[in-house]
Design a protein around this motif. Structure first.
Motif, PDB file in Angstrom:
ATOM      1  N   ASN A 159      42.716   7.540 -13.181  1.00 55.87           N
ATOM      2  CA  ASN A 159      42.822   6.153 -12.204  1.00 55.87           C
ATOM      3  C   ASN A 159      41.369   5.592 -12.753  1.00 55.87           C
ATOM      4  O   ASN A 159      40.195   5.782 -12.335  1.00 55.87           O
ATOM      5  N   TRP A 160      41.547   4.542 -13.626  1.00 63.64           N
ATOM      6  CA  TRP A 160      40.348   3.658 -14.189  1.00 63.64           C
ATOM      7  C   TRP A 160      39.772   3.030 -13.235  1.00 63.64           C
ATOM      8  O   TRP A 160      38.669   2.523 -13.090  1.00 63.64           O
ATOM      9  N   ASP A 161      40.608   2.545 -12.178  1.00 64.70           N
ATOM     10  CA  ASP A 161      39.891   1.723 -11.161  1.00 64.70           C
ATOM     11  C   ASP A 161      38.744   2.556 -10.309  1.00 64.70           C
ATOM     12  O   ASP A 161      37.660   1.988  -9.914  1.00 64.70           O
ATOM     13  N   TYR A 162      39.289   3.926  -9.946  1.00 63.19           N
ATOM     14  CA  TYR A 162      38.162   4.669  -9.491  1.00 63.19           C
ATOM     15  C   TYR A 162      37.116   5.169 -10.376  1.00 63.19           C
ATOM     16  O   TYR A 162      35.755   5.254  -9.858  1.00 63.19           O
ATOM     17  N   ALA A 163      37.302   5.031 -11.420  1.00 60.49           N
ATOM     18  CA  ALA A 163      36.382   5.397 -12.356  1.00 60.49           C
ATOM     19  C   ALA A 163      35.279   4.325 -12.350  1.00 60.49           C
ATOM     20  O   ALA A 163      34.016   4.713 -12.379  1.00 60.49           O
ATOM     21  N   GLY A 164      35.452   3.116 -12.479  1.00 56.20           N
ATOM     22  CA  GLY A 164      34.969   1.790 -12.235  1.00 56.20           C
ATOM     23  C   GLY A 164      34.206   1.715 -11.046  1.00 56.20           C
ATOM     24  O   GLY A 164      32.889   1.676 -11.082  1.00 56.20           O
ATOM     25  N   TYR A 165      34.838   2.342  -9.840  1.00 54.54           N
ATOM     26  CA  TYR A 165      34.091   2.150  -8.600  1.00 54.54           C
ATOM     27  C   TYR A 165      33.005   3.299  -8.467  1.00 54.54           C
ATOM     28  O   TYR A 165      31.985   2.932  -8.076  1.00 54.54           O
ATOM     29  N   TRP A 166      33.434   4.710  -9.178  1.00 54.80           N
ATOM     30  CA  TRP A 166      32.364   5.640  -9.329  1.00 54.80           C
ATOM     31  C   TRP A 166      31.221   5.186  -9.837  1.00 54.80           C
ATOM     32  O   TRP A 166      29.903   5.336  -9.608  1.00 54.80           O
ATOM     33  N   ALA A 167      31.375   4.464 -11.195  1.00 57.64           N
ATOM     34  CA  ALA A 167      30.336   4.398 -12.061  1.00 57.64           C
ATOM     35  C   ALA A 167      29.511   3.229 -11.460  1.00 57.64           C
ATOM     36  O   ALA A 167      28.055   3.315 -11.442  1.00 57.64           O
ATOM     37  N   HIS A 168      29.892   2.265 -10.689  1.00 57.44           N
ATOM     38  CA  HIS A 168      29.214   0.967 -10.107  1.00 57.44           C
ATOM     39  C   HIS A 168      28.165   1.787  -9.082  1.00 57.44           C
ATOM     40  O   HIS A 168      27.068   1.229  -9.022  1.00 57.44           O
ATOM     41  N   HIS A 169      28.831   2.875  -8.427  1.00 53.70           N
ATOM     42  CA  HIS A 169      28.022   3.400  -7.267  1.00 53.70           C
ATOM     43  C   HIS A 169      26.908   4.537  -7.817  1.00 53.70           C
ATOM     44  O   HIS A 169      25.821   4.737  -7.247  1.00 53.70           O
ATOM     45  N   ALA A 170      27.414   5.291  -8.759  1.00 53.32           N
ATOM     46  CA  ALA A 170      26.485   6.537  -9.150  1.00 53.32           C
ATOM     47  C   ALA A 170      25.715   6.249 -10.537  1.00 53.32           C
ATOM     48  O   ALA A 170      24.873   6.924 -10.694  1.00 53.32           O
ATOM     49  N   CYS A 224      35.455   7.671   1.724  1.00 56.04           N
ATOM     50  CA  CYS A 224      36.749   8.124   1.330  1.00 56.04           C
ATOM     51  C   CYS A 224      36.695   7.962  -0.033  1.00 56.04           C
ATOM     52  O   CYS A 224      37.000   9.088  -0.773  1.00 56.04           O
ATOM     53  N   LEU A 225      36.601   6.952  -0.829  1.00 56.05           N
ATOM     54  CA  LEU A 225      36.642   6.870  -2.025  1.00 56.05           C
ATOM     55  C   LEU A 225      35.488   7.616  -2.823  1.00 56.05           C
ATOM     56  O   LEU A 225      35.944   8.309  -3.936  1.00 56.05           O
ATOM     57  N   LEU A 226      34.549   7.586  -2.408  1.00 56.30           N
ATOM     58  CA  LEU A 226      33.511   8.301  -3.039  1.00 56.30           C
ATOM     59  C   LEU A 226      33.827   9.983  -3.234  1.00 56.30           C
ATOM     60  O   LEU A 226      33.201  10.701  -3.887  1.00 56.30           O
ATOM     61  N   ALA A 227      34.320  10.459  -2.022  1.00 54.35           N
ATOM     62  CA  ALA A 227      34.835  11.764  -2.029  1.00 54.35           C
ATOM     63  C   ALA A 227      36.190  12.050  -3.235  1.00 54.35           C
ATOM     64  O   ALA A 227      36.366  13.287  -3.503  1.00 54.35           O
ATOM     65  N   ARG A 228      36.718  11.121  -3.619  1.00 50.20           N
ATOM     66  CA  ARG A 228      37.953  11.248  -4.543  1.00 50.20           C
ATOM     67  C   ARG A 228      37.356  11.426  -6.043  1.00 50.20           C
ATOM     68  O   ARG A 228      38.261  11.633  -6.779  1.00 50.20           O
ATOM     69  N   VAL A 229      36.186  11.102  -6.368  1.00 51.59           N
ATOM     70  CA  VAL A 229      35.864  10.841  -7.623  1.00 51.59           C
ATOM     71  C   VAL A 229      34.375  11.219  -7.921  1.00 51.59           C
ATOM     72  O   VAL A 229      33.584  10.949  -7.197  1.00 51.59           O
ATOM     73  N   ARG A 230      34.070  12.153  -8.982  1.00 52.75           N
ATOM     74  CA  ARG A 230      32.758  12.696  -9.121  1.00 52.75           C
ATOM     75  C   ARG A 230      32.811  12.387 -10.718  1.00 52.75           C
ATOM     76  O   ARG A 230      33.532  12.319 -11.567  1.00 52.75           O
ATOM     77  N   GLY A 231      31.369  12.598 -11.133  1.00 48.81           N
ATOM     78  CA  GLY A 231      31.030  12.677 -12.718  1.00 48.81           C
ATOM     79  C   GLY A 231      30.730  14.097 -13.173  1.00 48.81           C
ATOM     80  O   GLY A 231      30.337  15.031 -12.399  1.00 48.81           O
ATOM     81  N   GLU A 232      30.948  14.173 -14.344  1.00 49.26           N
ATOM     82  CA  GLU A 232      30.603  15.604 -15.038  1.00 49.26           C
ATOM     83  C   GLU A 232      30.536  15.232 -16.498  1.00 49.26           C
ATOM     84  O   GLU A 232      30.959  14.270 -17.038  1.00 49.26           O
ATOM     85  N   GLY A 233      30.177  16.390 -17.331  1.00 49.37           N
ATOM     86  CA  GLY A 233      29.882  16.214 -18.631  1.00 49.37           C
ATOM     87  C   GLY A 233      28.467  16.189 -19.110  1.00 49.37           C
ATOM     88  O   GLY A 233      27.616  15.900 -18.806  1.00 49.37           O
ATOM     89  N   VAL A 281      23.656  -2.240 -16.870  1.00 45.27           N
ATOM     90  CA  VAL A 281      25.108  -2.583 -17.030  1.00 45.27           C
ATOM     91  C   VAL A 281      25.776  -1.386 -18.019  1.00 45.27           C
ATOM     92  O   VAL A 281      25.528  -1.005 -18.887  1.00 45.27           O
ATOM     93  N   LEU A 282      26.936  -1.249 -17.433  1.00 42.00           N
ATOM     94  CA  LEU A 282      28.051  -0.395 -18.114  1.00 42.00           C
ATOM     95  C   LEU A 282      29.110  -1.200 -18.494  1.00 42.00           C
ATOM     96  O   LEU A 282      29.774  -2.216 -17.838  1.00 42.00           O
ATOM     97  N   VAL A 283      29.738  -1.064 -19.739  1.00 41.41           N
ATOM     98  CA  VAL A 283      30.752  -1.939 -20.412  1.00 41.41           C
ATOM     99  C   VAL A 283      31.800  -0.668 -20.965  1.00 41.41           C
ATOM    100  O   VAL A 283      31.745  -0.447 -22.064  1.00 41.41           O
ATOM    101  N   PRO A 284      32.610  -0.334 -19.950  1.00 42.14           N
ATOM    102  CA  PRO A 284      33.848   0.579 -20.585  1.00 42.14           C
ATOM    103  C   PRO A 284      34.957  -0.110 -20.836  1.00 42.14           C
ATOM    104  O   PRO A 284      35.357  -1.129 -20.299  1.00 42.14           O
ATOM    105  N   LEU A 285      35.533   0.436 -21.936  1.00 43.67           N
ATOM    106  CA  LEU A 285      36.867  -0.300 -22.552  1.00 43.67           C
ATOM    107  C   LEU A 285      38.094   0.623 -22.529  1.00 43.67           C
ATOM    108  O   LEU A 285      37.750   1.611 -23.432  1.00 43.67           O
TER     109      LEU A 285
END
Length: 339
Positions: A135-146, A100-109, A198-202
């Motif tokens: 939703n920066w929590d979703y962003a962190g979740y997406w980054a962790h997986h993708a 469900c969560l992975l269907a809610r957020v994707r990367g681009e750019g 490692v990603l360090v988003p601030l």
């Protein structure tokens, strides 16, 4: 009262229907917007600057007062709904499946593939600068997986129960949390960036402390956190900028996500800090900060409704009696505008 509601929902995320929670929060957003309570007035002041600057850049002229008032009110309504939707999603994330969560957020750019190449395939690391968008929590979740595992910083809250709730939510999403106020925080983050993958988003679009850096944005100035620029300068790693905004999901993703809307994490091309390393340290940090804010500002102009900034941020709205370490050029600008 609001804090207690958030904690209760988070602790019963699997039992409380998400659609009900979202509906309740949207009603609350509509009421707050209608009566312009809480941070709505400040949100509208912030949006007014964004929309005015965008209109001047695109059309070459200042918008009329009537046009600006109408568009600010429309945008602030969408903004409040976006902001309250974030809370409803964050508090119920514990009841959502990975599918469900992975269907809610994707990367681009333009920088997405390079970021993946650098951190996942080459076992490197990367600092990222982002603002209070989407939703920066979703962003962190997406980054962790993708992309790669995430370590970031969270602000200490006076409400310990709410703080623990947010930390638990983010750790459940695979995000490693460090709290503000600890000694040697930048050093710890630099150590993290010395590890592979490692990603360090601030979140860096507002810092009114003496450590903040004044930069130009939207025909004004704002004070942002120095963390992203400092990490990039000290490690020599390229700095990426993230803009996050909502999108309507297609039919297939909507079925998996159980919601009509999801998010896009837009990743910029990396800012190469090599060009700044010959400058004096303070000058380099300021220049790198200005560089990422220039990129980030373009994303805010494209999607202002998803910028959750309900606090004073622009120079004209700040209480300078409470600010310290104001650079001389900024102080002269303040004095000139006060005349």
């Amino acid at each position: 009262m609001f804090d207690r509601i958030l904690v209760f929902i988070a602790r019963h995320a699997g039992a409380v229907p998400e659609r009900l929670v979202r509906g309740m929060f949207l009603v609350a957003a509509d009421v707050a917007w209608l009566f312009r309570v809480g941070g709505v007035r400040q949100l509208e002041r912030n949006l007014r600057r964004v929309l005015r600057a965008r209109q001047r850049r695109v059309a070459g002229t200042s918008p009329s007062a009537a046009w600006l008032h109408l568009h600010v009110r429309m945008m602030s309504h969408r903004g409040m709904r976006s902001y309250f939707t974030y809370f409803s999603e964050a508090m119920t994330v514990g009841g959502r499946s990975d599918e469900c969560l992975l269907a809610r957020v994707r990367g681009e750019g333009p920088g997405l593939e390079q970021l993946i190449e650098q951190t996942r395939k080459q076992a490197g690391s990367a600092p990222l600068a982002l603002g209070h968008q989407g939703n920066w929590d979703y962003a962190g979740y997406w980054a962790h997986h993708a992309v790669a595992p995430v370590t970031t910083v969270a602000e200490r809250l006076s409400n310990e129960h709410l703080l623990k709730t947010f930390i638990d939510i983010r750790q459940s999403l695979g995000i490693n949390i460090l709290l503000t106020g600890r000694h040697g925080l930048i050093g710890q983050l630099e150590q993290e960036l010395g590890k592979p993958h490692v990603l360090v988003p601030l979140l860096a679009d507002r810092d009114l402390s003496r450590h903040g850096e004044f930069v130009h944005a939207f025909d004004s100035m704002i004070r942002v956190a120095r963390g992203p620029a400092t990490l990039a300068l000290d490690t020599g790693l390229p700095l990426y900028v993230v803009n996050m905004y909502r999108e309507r999901l297609d039919r297939n993703r909507r079925k998996l996500a159980h919601t009509p809307y999801g998010y896009v994490c837009w990743i910029s091309e990396p800012i190469d800090v090599a060009a700044y390393r010959g400058l004096p340290r303070e000058e380099a940090i300021r220049a790198i900060s200005q560089a990422w804010v220039d990129v980030w500002s373009e994303g805010i102009e494209r999607h202002p409704q998803d910028w959750h900034m309900l606090q004073p941020i622009f120079l004209e709205d700040l209480d300078f009696s409470r600010l310290s370490d104001i650079p001389d050029d900024v102080r002269r600008l303040i004095e000139a505008r006060a005349r």
